[in-house]
Motif scaffolding. Structure first.
Motif, PDB file in Angstrom:
ATOM      1  N   PHE A   7       0.783  -1.171   0.193  1.00 49.76           N
ATOM      2  CA  PHE A   7       0.037   0.074  -0.136  1.00 49.76           C
ATOM      3  C   PHE A   7       0.668   1.148   0.120  1.00 49.76           C
ATOM      4  O   PHE A   7       0.572   2.188  -0.641  1.00 49.76           O
ATOM      5  N   LEU A   8       1.996   1.313   0.876  1.00 50.03           N
ATOM      6  CA  LEU A   8       2.737   2.445   0.863  1.00 50.03           C
ATOM      7  C   LEU A   8       3.444   2.738  -0.313  1.00 50.03           C
ATOM      8  O   LEU A   8       3.668   3.689  -0.797  1.00 50.03           O
ATOM      9  N   THR A  10       2.433   1.748  -3.408  1.00 46.65           N
ATOM     10  CA  THR A  10       1.474   2.284  -4.188  1.00 46.65           C
ATOM     11  C   THR A  10       1.125   3.711  -4.135  1.00 46.65           C
ATOM     12  O   THR A  10       0.922   4.573  -4.969  1.00 46.65           O
ATOM     13  N   LEU A  11       1.165   4.177  -2.743  1.00 48.33           N
ATOM     14  CA  LEU A  11       0.749   5.692  -2.391  1.00 48.33           C
ATOM     15  C   LEU A  11       2.024   6.338  -2.895  1.00 48.33           C
ATOM     16  O   LEU A  11       1.889   7.684  -3.460  1.00 48.33           O
ATOM     17  N   GLN A  12       3.077   5.970  -2.663  1.00 50.16           N
ATOM     18  CA  GLN A  12       4.326   6.557  -3.199  1.00 50.16           C
ATOM     19  C   GLN A  12       4.378   6.701  -4.813  1.00 50.16           C
ATOM     20  O   GLN A  12       4.592   7.806  -5.166  1.00 50.16           O
ATOM     21  N   THR A  15       1.239   9.476  -5.643  1.00 49.20           N
ATOM     22  CA  THR A  15       1.179  10.661  -5.010  1.00 49.20           C
ATOM     23  C   THR A  15       2.444  11.299  -4.666  1.00 49.20           C
ATOM     24  O   THR A  15       3.445  10.509  -4.904  1.00 49.20           O
ATOM     25  N   VAL A  19       6.991   9.214   1.514  1.00 47.18           N
ATOM     26  CA  VAL A  19       6.779   7.833   2.066  1.00 47.18           C
ATOM     27  C   VAL A  19       8.333   7.491   2.281  1.00 47.18           C
ATOM     28  O   VAL A  19       8.955   7.657   1.003  1.00 47.18           O
ATOM     29  N   CYS A  38      -4.778  -1.553  -4.180  1.00 55.00           N
ATOM     30  CA  CYS A  38      -4.823  -0.429  -3.238  1.00 55.00           C
ATOM     31  C   CYS A  38      -5.113   1.051  -3.960  1.00 55.00           C
ATOM     32  O   CYS A  38      -4.985   1.947  -3.278  1.00 55.00           O
ATOM     33  N   VAL A  42      -5.672   4.474  -1.844  1.00 57.53           N
ATOM     34  CA  VAL A  42      -5.060   5.752  -2.315  1.00 57.53           C
ATOM     35  C   VAL A  42      -5.860   6.986  -2.481  1.00 57.53           C
ATOM     36  O   VAL A  42      -5.595   7.865  -1.990  1.00 57.53           O
ATOM     37  N   VAL A  45      -7.395   8.312   0.691  1.00 56.52           N
ATOM     38  CA  VAL A  45      -6.624   8.964   1.350  1.00 56.52           C
ATOM     39  C   VAL A  45      -6.262  10.387   0.817  1.00 56.52           C
ATOM     40  O   VAL A  45      -6.368  11.445   1.472  1.00 56.52           O
ATOM     41  N   THR A  78      -1.047  15.001  -5.752  1.00 57.77           N
ATOM     42  CA  THR A  78      -0.723  14.166  -6.929  1.00 57.77           C
ATOM     43  C   THR A  78       0.372  14.654  -7.495  1.00 57.77           C
ATOM     44  O   THR A  78       0.845  13.747  -8.690  1.00 57.77           O
ATOM     45  N   ARG A 152      -9.326   6.577  -9.268  1.00 59.60           N
ATOM     46  CA  ARG A 152      -8.269   5.646  -9.106  1.00 59.60           C
ATOM     47  C   ARG A 152      -8.750   4.219  -9.410  1.00 59.60           C
ATOM     48  O   ARG A 152      -8.041   3.225  -9.944  1.00 59.60           O
TER      49      ARG A 152
END
Length: 250
Positions: A7-8, A10-12, A15, A19, A38, A42, A45, A78, A152
């Motif tokens: 998840f982290l 994918t967040l990185q 966006t 991270v 994920c 994201v 968030v 983003t 997303r």
């Protein structure tokens, strides 16, 4: 722990939220297709953070300024990644050129007339929709949260069972590499979050947006024989705008 790291990662990827690299230890490029599940999270968030900006600012600066601030926050979170994809896609896809030339135009870092117009419309239309949603007395906070979730989640529709139109690029991490199980789970998670937060009344908007994305997917595939990272970004932006519009229109 692996799921959390995925998840982290994918967040990185999606966006500009900081991270730390060590938080993603053990996640390689080959693992990124698993991260499709994920994508709606994201979006959640991003939606929560933009909703927080609205909640803080709206009582003090009014609806219009708060709506503009929400859009600015979204762009900062983003890094304008998907807006860039929208501009590049419009420059290429709406040029009367061959497939090869379209892909060259989309890769060009310079922005053309079609791309500039698309950016102007997208950036102006989003705060206008948020403003109208607010003055109509609709649940702005809920809509702000679910819109990035849908944006997303719809990217999975553009990736699933599609060819990658280029020889190389970041979009190749996902396009055509999403399993049926993960694709279905991603759509179910997107729908569950949307209905849980936006209520059952958001279902028609979600379904119409899905039909629009399917139409976009077909149009792009016809023009360039598949998808690219740019068309994924374009789909994200357009599906968010469509979702806001149909939530207001219903």
């Amino acid at each position: 722990m692996t799921t959390w790291r995925l998840f982290l990662a994918t967040l990185q990827f999606l966006t500009r939220i900081p991270v730390k690299e060590r938080w993603c230890d053990g996640i390689g490029l080959k693992d990124y297709p698993r991260g499709i599940v994920c994508f709606p999270l994201v979006g959640l968030v991003i939606g929560l953070l933009t909703a927080l900006v609205w909640q803080i600012l709206m009582p003090h600066v009014g609806v219009l300024v708060a709506a503009i601030a929400v859009v600015a926050t979204h762009i900062m979170l983003t890094g304008g990644l998907h807006l860039d994809g929208l501009a590049d896609s419009c420059d290429g896809l709406f040029s009367v050129r061959s497939r090869e030339r379209i892909l060259e135009i989309m890769r060009d870092s310079r922005i053309g007339t079609n791309g500039a117009l698309a950016l102007i419309v997208a950036v102006v239309l989003r705060p206008a929709l948020i403003y109208q949603i607010s003055i109509e007395g609709l649940p702005v906070l809920a809509f702000l949260i679910i819109t990035p979730v849908v944006g997303r989640g719809m990217m999975a529709v553009m990736m699933f069972h599609q060819a990658y139109a280029r020889e190389s690029g970041m979009g190749n991490l996902f396009i055509g590499k999403i399993s049926e199980g993960r694709f279905c789970f991603t759509l179910l998670l997107m729908a569950a979050l949307t209905l849980a937060i936006g209520g059952i009344s958001s279902l028609p908007a979600l379904l119409i947006t899905l039909l629009c994305v399917l139409g976009l997917r077909r149009f792009v595939a016809t023009r360039i024989g598949g998808q690219t990272g740019d068309t994924l970004g374009a789909a994200c932006e357009l599906s968010e705008l469509a979702m806001l519009f149909f939530l207001l229109w219903h």
